[in-house]
Design a protein around this motif. Structure first.
Motif, PDB file in Angstrom:
ATOM      1  N   MET A   1      69.937  70.972  73.217  1.00 35.87           N
ATOM      2  CA  MET A   1      69.203  70.637  74.424  1.00 35.87           C
ATOM      3  C   MET A   1      69.830  69.417  75.069  1.00 35.87           C
ATOM      4  SD  MET A   1      65.560  71.570  74.797  1.00 35.87           S
ATOM      5  CE  MET A   1      65.228  73.283  74.725  1.00 35.87           C
ATOM      6  N   ALA A   2      69.793  69.398  76.371  1.00 37.75           N
ATOM      7  CA  ALA A   2      70.349  68.287  77.131  1.00 37.75           C
ATOM      8  C   ALA A   2      69.278  67.238  77.392  1.00 37.75           C
ATOM      9  CB  ALA A   2      70.899  68.795  78.452  1.00 37.75           C
ATOM     10  N   ASN A   3      69.718  66.057  77.720  1.00 36.74           N
ATOM     11  CA  ASN A   3      68.824  64.971  78.116  1.00 36.74           C
ATOM     12  C   ASN A   3      68.959  64.760  79.608  1.00 36.74           C
ATOM     13  OD1 ASN A   3      67.839  64.254  75.528  1.00 36.74           O
ATOM     14  ND2 ASN A   3      69.804  63.302  75.089  1.00 36.74           N
ATOM     15  N   LEU A   4      67.855  64.358  80.215  1.00 36.81           N
ATOM     16  CA  LEU A   4      67.839  64.115  81.650  1.00 36.81           C
ATOM     17  C   LEU A   4      67.222  62.752  81.893  1.00 36.81           C
ATOM     18  CD1 LEU A   4      68.156  65.238  84.574  1.00 36.81           C
ATOM     19  CD2 LEU A   4      65.843  66.131  84.338  1.00 36.81           C
ATOM     20  N   ILE A   5      67.899  61.911  82.605  1.00 42.19           N
ATOM     21  CA  ILE A   5      67.376  60.595  82.961  1.00 42.19           C
ATOM     22  C   ILE A   5      67.149  60.590  84.467  1.00 42.19           C
ATOM     23  CG2 ILE A   5      67.878  58.133  83.060  1.00 42.19           C
ATOM     24  CD1 ILE A   5      69.615  58.526  80.559  1.00 42.19           C
ATOM     25  N   VAL A   6      65.965  60.206  84.854  1.00 47.60           N
ATOM     26  CA  VAL A   6      65.614  60.138  86.275  1.00 47.60           C
ATOM     27  C   VAL A   6      65.341  58.675  86.606  1.00 47.60           C
ATOM     28  CG1 VAL A   6      64.071  60.974  88.070  1.00 47.60           C
ATOM     29  CG2 VAL A   6      64.599  62.443  86.120  1.00 47.60           C
ATOM     30  N   ARG A   7      66.085  58.138  87.512  1.00 45.92           N
ATOM     31  CA  ARG A   7      65.966  56.722  87.872  1.00 45.92           C
ATOM     32  C   ARG A   7      65.288  56.563  89.234  1.00 45.92           C
ATOM     33  NH1 ARG A   7      69.438  55.244  83.957  1.00 45.92           N
ATOM     34  NH2 ARG A   7      71.599  55.770  83.898  1.00 45.92           N
ATOM     35  N   ASN A   8      64.819  55.356  89.457  1.00 40.13           N
ATOM     36  CA  ASN A   8      64.243  54.961  90.750  1.00 40.13           C
ATOM     37  C   ASN A   8      63.073  55.848  91.185  1.00 40.13           C
ATOM     38  OD1 ASN A   8      66.178  52.868  91.007  1.00 40.13           O
ATOM     39  ND2 ASN A   8      67.659  54.367  91.750  1.00 40.13           N
ATOM     40  N   ILE A   9      62.156  56.091  90.267  1.00 48.20           N
ATOM     41  CA  ILE A   9      60.958  56.876  90.568  1.00 48.20           C
ATOM     42  C   ILE A   9      59.858  55.925  91.022  1.00 48.20           C
ATOM     43  CG2 ILE A   9      59.213  58.442  89.608  1.00 48.20           C
ATOM     44  CD1 ILE A   9      61.971  59.675  89.783  1.00 48.20           C
ATOM     45  N   ASP A  10      59.209  56.276  92.098  1.00 48.54           N
ATOM     46  CA  ASP A  10      58.109  55.467  92.609  1.00 48.54           C
ATOM     47  C   ASP A  10      57.020  55.340  91.539  1.00 48.54           C
ATOM     48  OD1 ASP A  10      55.330  55.368  94.188  1.00 48.54           O
ATOM     49  OD2 ASP A  10      56.905  54.503  95.458  1.00 48.54           O
ATOM     50  N   GLU A  11      56.452  54.162  91.418  1.00 48.85           N
ATOM     51  CA  GLU A  11      55.433  53.897  90.394  1.00 48.85           C
ATOM     52  C   GLU A  11      54.228  54.829  90.540  1.00 48.85           C
ATOM     53  OE1 GLU A  11      54.056  52.242  86.973  1.00 48.85           O
ATOM     54  OE2 GLU A  11      56.008  51.865  87.899  1.00 48.85           O
ATOM     55  N   ALA A  12      53.886  55.190  91.762  1.00 44.27           N
ATOM     56  CA  ALA A  12      52.754  56.098  91.974  1.00 44.27           C
ATOM     57  C   ALA A  12      53.022  57.464  91.348  1.00 44.27           C
ATOM     58  CB  ALA A  12      52.473  56.247  93.466  1.00 44.27           C
ATOM     59  N   ILE A  13      54.264  57.908  91.402  1.00 40.21           N
ATOM     60  CA  ILE A  13      54.627  59.191  90.797  1.00 40.21           C
ATOM     61  C   ILE A  13      54.537  59.094  89.277  1.00 40.21           C
ATOM     62  CG2 ILE A  13      56.521  60.842  90.446  1.00 40.21           C
ATOM     63  CD1 ILE A  13      57.372  60.204  93.347  1.00 40.21           C
ATOM     64  N   VAL A  14      55.010  57.995  88.734  1.00 38.06           N
ATOM     65  CA  VAL A  14      54.952  57.793  87.281  1.00 38.06           C
ATOM     66  C   VAL A  14      53.500  57.784  86.808  1.00 38.06           C
ATOM     67  CG1 VAL A  14      55.488  56.205  85.401  1.00 38.06           C
ATOM     68  CG2 VAL A  14      57.149  56.563  87.238  1.00 38.06           C
ATOM     69  N   LEU A  15      52.642  57.078  87.525  1.00 39.49           N
ATOM     70  CA  LEU A  15      51.230  57.033  87.148  1.00 39.49           C
ATOM     71  C   LEU A  15      50.573  58.407  87.262  1.00 39.49           C
ATOM     72  CD1 LEU A  15      50.180  53.629  88.790  1.00 39.49           C
ATOM     73  CD2 LEU A  15      50.550  54.119  86.359  1.00 39.49           C
ATOM     74  N   ALA A  16      50.910  59.142  88.315  1.00 38.00           N
ATOM     75  CA  ALA A  16      50.356  60.493  88.479  1.00 38.00           C
ATOM     76  C   ALA A  16      50.825  61.409  87.354  1.00 38.00           C
ATOM     77  CB  ALA A  16      50.759  61.057  89.842  1.00 38.00           C
ATOM     78  N   LEU A  17      52.091  61.265  86.948  1.00 45.67           N
ATOM     79  CA  LEU A  17      52.621  62.061  85.850  1.00 45.67           C
ATOM     80  C   LEU A  17      51.884  61.745  84.558  1.00 45.67           C
ATOM     81  CD1 LEU A  17      54.798  64.037  84.755  1.00 45.67           C
ATOM     82  CD2 LEU A  17      56.232  62.029  84.365  1.00 45.67           C
ATOM     83  N   LYS A  18      51.687  60.470  84.278  1.00 45.62           N
ATOM     84  CA  LYS A  18      50.975  60.064  83.058  1.00 45.62           C
ATOM     85  C   LYS A  18      49.530  60.552  83.073  1.00 45.62           C
ATOM     86  CE  LYS A  18      53.828  56.042  82.014  1.00 45.62           C
ATOM     87  NZ  LYS A  18      53.865  54.576  81.873  1.00 45.62           N
ATOM     88  N   LYS A  19      48.884  60.463  84.236  1.00 45.21           N
ATOM     89  CA  LYS A  19      47.496  60.929  84.353  1.00 45.21           C
ATOM     90  C   LYS A  19      47.416  62.431  84.100  1.00 45.21           C
ATOM     91  CE  LYS A  19      43.612  61.161  87.557  1.00 45.21           C
ATOM     92  NZ  LYS A  19      43.146  60.887  88.916  1.00 45.21           N
ATOM     93  N   ARG A  20      48.320  63.177  84.721  1.00 48.83           N
ATOM     94  CA  ARG A  20      48.339  64.632  84.543  1.00 48.83           C
ATOM     95  C   ARG A  20      48.628  64.999  83.091  1.00 48.83           C
ATOM     96  NH1 ARG A  20      51.735  68.742  88.440  1.00 48.83           N
ATOM     97  NH2 ARG A  20      51.745  70.500  87.030  1.00 48.83           N
ATOM     98  N   ALA A  21      49.549  64.279  82.470  1.00 48.08           N
ATOM     99  CA  ALA A  21      49.866  64.525  81.058  1.00 48.08           C
ATOM    100  C   ALA A  21      48.647  64.272  80.188  1.00 48.08           C
ATOM    101  CB  ALA A  21      51.027  63.629  80.632  1.00 48.08           C
ATOM    102  N   GLY A  22      47.933  63.187  80.480  1.00 45.03           N
ATOM    103  CA  GLY A  22      46.722  62.881  79.722  1.00 45.03           C
ATOM    104  C   GLY A  22      45.662  63.964  79.875  1.00 45.03           C
ATOM    105  N   GLN A  23      45.539  64.514  81.070  1.00 41.19           N
ATOM    106  CA  GLN A  23      44.570  65.592  81.298  1.00 41.19           C
ATOM    107  C   GLN A  23      44.925  66.839  80.501  1.00 41.19           C
ATOM    108  OE1 GLN A  23      44.882  65.837  85.570  1.00 41.19           O
ATOM    109  NE2 GLN A  23      43.223  64.370  85.907  1.00 41.19           N
ATOM    110  N   HIS A  24      46.205  67.041  80.265  1.00 41.51           N
ATOM    111  CA  HIS A  24      46.654  68.201  79.490  1.00 41.51           C
ATOM    112  C   HIS A  24      46.820  67.884  78.009  1.00 41.51           C
ATOM    113  CE1 HIS A  24      48.386  69.755  83.518  1.00 41.51           C
ATOM    114  NE2 HIS A  24      47.239  70.349  83.277  1.00 41.51           N
ATOM    115  N   GLY A  25      46.602  66.636  77.656  1.00 38.16           N
ATOM    116  CA  GLY A  25      46.689  66.238  76.251  1.00 38.16           C
ATOM    117  C   GLY A  25      48.112  66.248  75.708  1.00 38.16           C
ATOM    118  N   ILE A  26      49.093  65.982  76.560  1.00 36.86           N
ATOM    119  CA  ILE A  26      50.486  65.962  76.122  1.00 36.86           C
ATOM    120  C   ILE A  26      51.152  64.679  76.632  1.00 36.86           C
ATOM    121  CG2 ILE A  26      50.717  68.481  75.984  1.00 36.86           C
ATOM    122  CD1 ILE A  26      52.045  68.468  78.716  1.00 36.86           C
TER     123      ILE A  26
END
Length: 77
Positions: free
Chosen positions: A1-26
């Motif tokens: 499997m490959a690794n992917l690094i994503v740089r310069n992501i807006d903090e709002a997107i990061v928070l939304a991703l974490k919130k969505r992950a928490g809702q899915h329990g992952i």
């Protein structure tokens, strides 16, 4: 499997991703993989109207009329 690094992501997107992950329990990383897979690998669904337009014309409605006759009535009664 490959690794992917994503740089310069807006903090709002990061928070939304974490919130969505928490809702899915992952984890956020697992949620990120899930989003990428859904966006890039799954076949897009066709609109219902498009599916209907793709049905071939096989005759007139009258070609498929159900004809009730006495003999059929006697057989199935």
């Amino acid at each position: 499997m490959a690794n992917l690094i994503v740089r310069n992501i807006d903090e709002a997107i990061v928070l939304a991703l974490k919130k969505r992950a928490g809702q899915h329990g992952i984890s956020a990383e697992a949620e990120h993989r899930k989003i990428l897979e859904q966006a890039l690998l799954r076949l897009p669904r066709k609109p219902f109207a498009e599916v209907l337009r793709q049905i071939p014309n096989v005759g007139n409605d009258s070609d498929f009329e159900r004809i009730q006759n006495d003999r059929a009535s006697q057989i199935f009664d």
